[in-house]
Each structure stands twice: as structure tokens, then as C-alpha cells.
Design a protein around this motif. Structure first.
Motif, PDB file in Angstrom:
ATOM      1  N   ASN A 194      49.256  14.482 -32.873  1.00 19.58           N
ATOM      2  CA  ASN A 194      49.894  15.574 -33.817  1.00 19.58           C
ATOM      3  C   ASN A 194      50.070  14.762 -35.372  1.00 19.58           C
ATOM      4  OD1 ASN A 194      52.180  17.451 -35.221  1.00 19.58           O
ATOM      5  ND2 ASN A 194      50.336  18.670 -34.472  1.00 19.58           N
ATOM      6  N   GLN A 198      47.888  15.269 -38.741  1.00 17.67           N
ATOM      7  CA  GLN A 198      48.720  15.940 -40.043  1.00 17.67           C
ATOM      8  C   GLN A 198      48.333  14.766 -41.157  1.00 17.67           C
ATOM      9  OE1 GLN A 198      52.709  15.944 -39.223  1.00 17.67           O
ATOM     10  NE2 GLN A 198      52.318  18.038 -38.036  1.00 17.67           N
ATOM     11  N   ARG A 201      44.845  15.581 -42.227  1.00 17.17           N
ATOM     12  CA  ARG A 201      44.613  16.749 -42.948  1.00 17.17           C
ATOM     13  C   ARG A 201      44.935  16.433 -44.639  1.00 17.17           C
ATOM     14  NH1 ARG A 201      48.509  21.652 -41.742  1.00 17.17           N
ATOM     15  NH2 ARG A 201      49.746  20.022 -42.476  1.00 17.17           N
ATOM     16  N   ASP A 208      43.096  22.376 -40.432  1.00 17.90           N
ATOM     17  CA  ASP A 208      44.317  23.143 -40.101  1.00 17.90           C
ATOM     18  C   ASP A 208      44.366  23.383 -38.519  1.00 17.90           C
ATOM     19  OD1 ASP A 208      45.551  22.912 -42.396  1.00 17.90           O
ATOM     20  OD2 ASP A 208      45.061  24.930 -43.087  1.00 17.90           O
ATOM     21  N   TYR A 209      43.086  23.697 -38.086  1.00 19.72           N
ATOM     22  CA  TYR A 209      43.111  23.923 -36.654  1.00 19.72           C
ATOM     23  C   TYR A 209      43.181  22.866 -35.638  1.00 19.72           C
ATOM     24  CZ  TYR A 209      40.827  24.987 -32.179  1.00 19.72           C
ATOM     25  OH  TYR A 209      40.429  25.149 -30.775  1.00 19.72           O
ATOM     26  N   VAL A 211      45.341  20.596 -36.504  1.00 18.78           N
ATOM     27  CA  VAL A 211      46.606  20.113 -36.436  1.00 18.78           C
ATOM     28  C   VAL A 211      47.656  21.107 -35.608  1.00 18.78           C
ATOM     29  CG1 VAL A 211      48.903  20.047 -37.894  1.00 18.78           C
ATOM     30  CG2 VAL A 211      46.889  19.262 -39.066  1.00 18.78           C
ATOM     31  N   LEU A 212      47.283  22.435 -35.690  1.00 23.27           N
ATOM     32  CA  LEU A 212      47.610  23.417 -34.809  1.00 23.27           C
ATOM     33  C   LEU A 212      47.362  22.997 -33.206  1.00 23.27           C
ATOM     34  CD1 LEU A 212      47.094  26.729 -36.964  1.00 23.27           C
ATOM     35  CD2 LEU A 212      49.034  25.712 -36.823  1.00 23.27           C
ATOM     36  N   ARG A 213      46.404  22.750 -33.029  1.00 27.46           N
ATOM     37  CA  ARG A 213      45.733  22.504 -31.634  1.00 27.46           C
ATOM     38  C   ARG A 213      46.769  21.415 -31.086  1.00 27.46           C
ATOM     39  NH1 ARG A 213      39.557  20.984 -30.567  1.00 27.46           N
ATOM     40  NH2 ARG A 213      40.305  19.501 -31.931  1.00 27.46           N
ATOM     41  N   SER A 215      49.565  20.458 -32.094  1.00 27.44           N
ATOM     42  CA  SER A 215      50.942  20.953 -32.100  1.00 27.44           C
ATOM     43  C   SER A 215      51.294  21.559 -30.834  1.00 27.44           C
ATOM     44  CB  SER A 215      51.264  21.529 -33.502  1.00 27.44           C
ATOM     45  OG  SER A 215      52.713  22.275 -33.510  1.00 27.44           O
ATOM     46  N   VAL A 216      50.541  22.703 -30.547  1.00 21.79           N
ATOM     47  CA  VAL A 216      50.540  23.489 -29.154  1.00 21.79           C
ATOM     48  C   VAL A 216      50.499  22.581 -27.954  1.00 21.79           C
ATOM     49  CG1 VAL A 216      49.467  25.201 -28.107  1.00 21.79           C
ATOM     50  CG2 VAL A 216      49.437  25.531 -30.511  1.00 21.79           C
TER      51      VAL A 216
END
Length: 466
Positions: A194, A198, A201, A208-209, A211-213, A215-216
Motif C-alpha cells: 500500500n 501511494q 501515485r 487511486d484505484y 491505492v484503494l485496492r 488499502s482494502v
């Protein structure tokens, strides 16, 4: 060695640990030593042995003389009247027919009966008895010895069971701690990925996808960490309860599951399937012996008994006030009492038949129990061997999964692999490690259960003086 001395030695060594709030690492041997010295179950078993020892002394005491002191006092309320009729002398102390007619004519009642007894009667003294021939009582002493032997075996069974419980609890704590480490490593890898996205990015190389993926994926592991912490706490509490320590004591296992892999082959090769030490089997043998002794006791109910008795008493009788005019006179007797049983309604013969049936039942029970234990031992050994093979296979899987993950990390670093490929290798490595630790845990628990089944836990090793 007495329990108090064991506890004193352990307390001296562990008191600094108990006074600090920091977690302290404790080995399996230390856990077993503490548990076998301070667990309430063990203390109760030892107290039961002591109780039966006193019970045997009680039986032996029945062979010794019994001496009692007694005292009685009685006050005559109405004295007994005696009449005598002697040939040639008429009715003495009574009224003949002529006298009755004369009294009837005179309207008077004439009663010349002789009153017997005095107002006050005292008796005090000693009574003693000694059994001379008491076959049932003699046989009961042997029963008391067998009962003590059974209590000792029950105490040994309690210790064997406690060793098994402590070992399983310790292994459960090891599994929880090692699983927590594996999950933490998986979380750290997800967190590193993650952070990498970041940074990419920020450099414009990731969306952003991505990073979000990542993070989840990282946050999905957090509940597993919480569950692992709960599992560690539960395993620690269970171990502390078995050790007889306070639940606030911070304890950590001093070893890891992987430490047992090196010795597992030697352990498997040295397994001795001799189940003669099984406590259930030994207790059944002792119960069978008790029933045989009970049968002998019932048969001895047909044998006569002989007892020696002796008395030494003082008596006093007087009229008037009960607190004066004492006239004490001693008297003593000695004799023997013979009791020959003849007929009791068939009670004794029926008791003998019941005892024979109970004894025969234990013979069938032992045959069935031995067959069951033999089967359980064979299955346990097979299970241990299968667990060893599973450990070897899981160990290879961990090595392969670790190599694959290393390759995937390098490929992902140069952009030759996607995040899904990296994540899949991480999950494979995590599952392989968890399966490896689970296999070792299953092997250790199976070995501990086999040890309990065989009844050969080295209890003396944990209770002897250091």
C-alpha cells in the motif's frame, strides 16, 4: 518430595516474574512443574490418599481393645411388691379366702406384700472388649490396603491427565502466537504494498484505484489480527488456570512450534505401544481385586467369631436423699462371647452370589476395555505418523511458497507482475505457513494424547527436587 517443598522452590524462582507486569517467557517443563505442585486437582487427589490412610488405621483400630466408661442413676418411684405362697405356712404376704372374707366383712383392705428395692440406685464402671477371632475384620485390612492403592492410582491418573491438559494448552498457545506472527507478516506485506502504491501515485505512476485496492486488502487482515490476539488471550488464560496462577500473570511461551520439528522423527521411532500403564486399565484391575476381596469377606460371614469381654463396676443403693448414704461396692467380670452364625434368612448366601457376579462382570469389562485401548493406541500411532508426513509436506510447501513470493516481489518491483499476482503469492505463503504450524500442532497434540493413553508421562521429572 512433599508438595510444600516443591512449591517453595518454584515460588523462589518465579516470584520475581510474578512481581513484574512485563510478560515472562515460560518453558513447557516449567509450566508442568508449577501445575503439578499447585493445581487444586492434584492437591485433592493427594488429600484423598491421606484420608484413606486414616481409614486403614480405623480398621486396624477395630482389632485393638475397646474400653468405655459408663454411669447410670435411677430413682425408684413405686417399689415392686412380692407375694410368696409356701406349703405348710399359708399365704405369706397375701390374703387367703378366709382373710378375704374377714376383710370384706370388716370393710378394710389388708395387704401384707413384701416391697422390694431401694429408692436410689447407682452404677458406674468400665467395660472392655477385644476381638479374638474376627476373620471378616482381618480381611478388611487387606481391603483398606487395596483402597489406598486405588487412591494412589487415581492420583497418578489425575497427574497424567493434568500433564496432558497443560501440554495441549501450551501447544495451543504456541499455535496462537505463531499464527499471530504469520498474520502480522501478511499485514506488513500488505501495508508495504500500500505504501509503495501511494508513493507511485504521488509520482504519477499509479492510480487511486490501486491505492484503494491495497488499502482494502490491508484492512481486511486487521480482523484476523484481532481474532489472533483473542485466541492468544484465551489460550494463556486456560494455561494459567491449569497452572493454578492468577489470570493477571503475563505469560508467554518460551518456544515455537517449529522447534519441535527437528526431534519429531526420533520421537516417532521411539514410540513404545505398551499400554500397561493406562490408568483406566489399572484402575479396573484394582477394582476387580477389591471385588474379589469383597467376595472373600462375604464368604467369611459363615465363620464363627469370638471376643473377650471384661467389666469392672461400682454399685450403690440407698433410701432417702440421692446425695447421701452412698455405699459403693465393686464387682468385676471377665468372659468370652462366641457367635456362631446359623441362619439369617439366606442373606449371606445371596450376598456371596452378588459378589461373584460383580467380580465376573469386571473380567468382561477388562477384556472389552483392553480391546478398546489397543485399538486407540494403533489409531493414535497411525495419526502421529500421518501428521509427521503432513509436517514434511507442509514444510516443503512453505519453502516453495516463500521462493515463489520472493520471485513475485522482484517481478512486481520491475513491473513484470501485477498486484493480483503479488497478492496471490502472499496469500499462498500465508496459507502454507498456517498449514505448517497447524500440522505441527496436530502432531504435538496427538503425541500428548498418546502419552495419556499409554499412561507413561514422566511425572517424576516435573516433581523431583532440582
Amino acid at each position: 518430595m512433599r508438595i510444600e517443598r516443591v512449591f517453595a522452590v518454584l515460588t523462589a524462582g518465579l516470584m520475581p516474574m510474578l512481581l513484574t507486569a512485563e510478560p515472562k517467557t515460560v518453558s513447557l517443563d516449567e509450566c508442568l512443574t508449577i501445575a503439578l505442585s499447585d493445581n487444586p486437582t492434584v492437591k485433592i487427589a493427594d488429600m484423598e490418599v491421606e484420608r484413606l490412610d486414616y481409614s486403614k488405621r480405623e480398621v486396624i483400630g477395630q482389632l485393638l481393645p475397646t474400653i468405655d466408661f459408663g454411669a447410670t442413676y435411677s430413682r425408684m418411684l413405686a417399689k415392686q411388691v412380692m407375694y410368696m405362697n409356701m406349703d405348710g405356712f399359708g399365704d405369706m404376704g397375701g390374703n387367703g379366702n378366709d382373710g378375704a372374707e374377714e376383710n370384706s366383712r370388716a370393710g378394710e383392705k389388708k395387704d401384707n406384700g413384701i416391697k422390694m428395692g431401694l429408692d436410689n440406685s447407682y452404677s458406674l464402671g468400665f467395660q472392655a472388649s477385644l476381638p479374638l477371632i474376627a476373620p471378616q475384620l482381618w480381611k478388611s485390612i487387606g481391603v483398606s490396603d487395596t483402597q489406598i492403592l486405588r487412591s494412589l492410582e487415581s492420583a497418578r491418573q489425575s497427574r497424567q491427565s493434568l500433564v496432558n491438559q497443560v501440554k495441549n494448552a501450551y501447544y495451543t498457545l504456541l499455535l496462537a502466537q505463531d499464527s499471530r506472527k504469520v498474520i502480522q507478516e501478511s499485514y506488513d506485506m500488505a501495508a508495504l504494498t500500500n505504501r509503495t502504491y501511494q508513493q507511485q501515485r504521488e509520482a504519477g505512476a499509479a492510480s487511486d484505484y490501486d491505492v484503494l485496492r491495497t488499502s482494502v486488502a490491508m484492512k481486511n487482515i486487521e480482523p484476523e489480527i484481532v481474532q489472533a490476539d483473542i485466541a492468544i488471550k484465551q489460550a494463556r488464560l486456560q494455561l494459567l488456570i491449569l497452572m493454578g496462577l492468577d489470570s493477571n500473570f503475563e505469560l508467554e511461551a518460551a518456544s515455537q512450534l517449529s522447534d519441535y520439528e527437528a526431534s519429531m522423527y526420533e520421537t516417532v521411532l521411539s514410540i513404545n505401544p505398551d499400554y500397561s500403564g493406562n490408568s483406566d486399565l489399572r484402575l479396573l484391575d484394582i477394582d476387580s481385586k477389591l471385588l474379589k476381596q469383597n467376595l472373600d469377606i462375604q464368604k467369611l460371614a459363615f465363620v464363627p467369631t469370638l471376643a473377650l469381654t471384661a467389666n469392672y463396676n461400682w454399685t450403690s443403693m440407698s433410701n432417702g436423699s440421692p446425695f447421701s448414704n452412698f455405699r459403693w461396692n465393686p464387682y468385676s467380670t471377665i468372659g468370652v462371647t462366641l457367635s456362631v452364625p446359623i441362619f439369617h434368612g439366606g442373606q449371606r448366601i445371596n450376598k456371596v452370589k452378588q459378589a461373584k457376579i460383580q467380580y465376573a462382570e469386571t473380567q468382561w469389562q477388562r477384556e472389552n476395555l483392553e480391546r478398546s485401548i489397543s485399538m486407540q493406541v494403533d489409531l493414535a500411532i497411525d495419526n502421529i505418523q500421518l501428521n509427521v508426513k503432513q509436517i514434511a509436506s507442509s514444510s516443503e510447501s512453505v519453502a516453495e511458497a516463500d521462493s515463489a513470493h520472493t520471485i513475485m516481489e522482484k517481478s512486481f518491483g520491475i513491473g513484470a507482475a501485477s498486484y493480483l499476482d503479488l497478492r496471490d503469492s502472499e496469500l499462498s505463503l500465508t496459507r502454507a505457513r498456517l498449514a505448517y504450524y497447524q500440522a505441527i500442532y496436530n502432531y504435538l497434540v496427538a503425541g500428548s494424547n498418546l502419552e495419556l493413553l499409554l499412561g507413561n508421562a514422566p511425572i517424576e521429572r516435573y516433581t523431583s527436587e532440582k
